[in-house]
Scaffold this active site. Structure first.
Site, PDB file in Angstrom:
ATOM      1  N   SER A 143       1.005  -1.177   0.051  1.00 28.32           N
ATOM      2  CA  SER A 143       0.067  -0.018   0.030  1.00 28.32           C
ATOM      3  C   SER A 143       1.095   1.021   0.052  1.00 28.32           C
ATOM      4  O   SER A 143       2.183   1.160   0.517  1.00 28.32           O
ATOM      5  CB  SER A 143      -0.995   0.031   1.169  1.00 28.32           C
ATOM      6  N   TYR A 156      -1.808   0.211  10.549  1.00 29.54           N
ATOM      7  CA  TYR A 156      -1.731  -0.341   9.383  1.00 29.54           C
ATOM      8  C   TYR A 156      -0.386   0.084   8.346  1.00 29.54           C
ATOM      9  O   TYR A 156       0.000  -0.534   7.741  1.00 29.54           O
ATOM     10  CB  TYR A 156      -2.932   0.319   8.517  1.00 29.54           C
TER      11      TYR A 156
END
Length: 258
Positions: A143, A156
């Site tokens: 990501s 995250y």
């Protein structure tokens, strides 16, 4: 430029987290490109339905229920193959958006287990099979969060940074062997479940993630990118590909038409 057809020795592609979103879209794309796709996820009904869809379209797919954090199950899964050509480590996800001071350690642990340890489990179990094909490819779907932090995203970000470092280090460690290591780092992707899962089913909070953004990426946009990297000639390694919607300049700079 036309894509390269997979060789007979490397025609099997394993996709984790294939029950929805980017994983499901990638399975469809790779199947259409000529791969025999093996769909893995915890939700058996979802991947079985997707396998039926792909097979009905004249391609080849099989479903295998699997929790990537269960190492014994992963090792058992790996025994089904002598060789594979592609492993797409897509299983992952985000939980919560709390600051470091109040973040839930259980959420952090779950994100790390899924995004990092899950990727490690599949990669370790299938790396010999990828090498045996003579032309293997490991894809890690990380990501943009793994490349730049933002407030409320530390858990995250930490997990996706771990996935990024895993891919980068593996590439160094296996250079000279017939396996490529590719990292795809998507930015804002609107799928049915990502934000909803992150905010524990709160539809209002989930919808605000994409509020005013005319065209966030779709799962198929990312799947198209993954398939393009996988189908490059064998000597071409796309080390890292960051893909964002035009409206997103960074993790914290997004154009919203409000």
């Amino acid at each position: 430029m036309p894509t390269a057809a997979p060789s007979a020795a490397s025609r099997i592609a394993v996709v984790t987290g294939a029950s929805s979103g980017i994983g499901a879209a990638t399975a469809r794309r790779l199947a259409a490109a000529g791969y025999r796709v093996v769909l893995t996820a915890r939700r058996k009904d979802r991947i079985e339905a997707l396998a039926e869809e792909i097979n009905a379209a004249g391609h080849s797919a099989a479903a295998y229920q699997l929790d990537v954090t269960d190492r014994a199950a992963v090792d058992e899964f790996a025994t089904a193959f002598k060789t594979i050509g592609v492993l797409v480590n897509n299983a992952g996800g985000a939980l919560g958006a709390d600051p470091v001071a109040t973040g839930d350690p259980a959420d952090w642990r779950t994100m790390y287990e899924t995004n990092v340890i899950g990727t490690l489990n599949l990669t370790q179990a299938l790396l010999p099979k990828l090498e045996a094909s003579g032309d293997g490819t490991v894809v890690v779907v990380s990501s943009t969060a793994g490349h730049g932090t933002y407030e409320g995203g530390a858990g995250y970000v930490a997990a996706k940074h771990g996935a990024h470092v895993l891919a980068e280090t593996l590439r160094l460690e296996i250079v000279g062997r017939p396996v490529r290591v590719i990292e795809i780092a998507p930015g804002m992707v609107k799928t049915d479940e990502f934000a909803l899962t992150r905010f524990a089913g709160d539809e209002n909070r989930a919808s605000k993630v994409y509020e005013g953004v005319a065209e966030p990426l779709t799962a198929d946009d990312v799947a198209d990118t993954i398939t393009w990297t996988v189908t490059r000639p064998s000597h071409v390694n796309i080390d890292l590909l960051v893909v964002r919607p035009r409206a997103q300049a960074s993790n914290t700079k997004v154009h919203r038409e409000l």
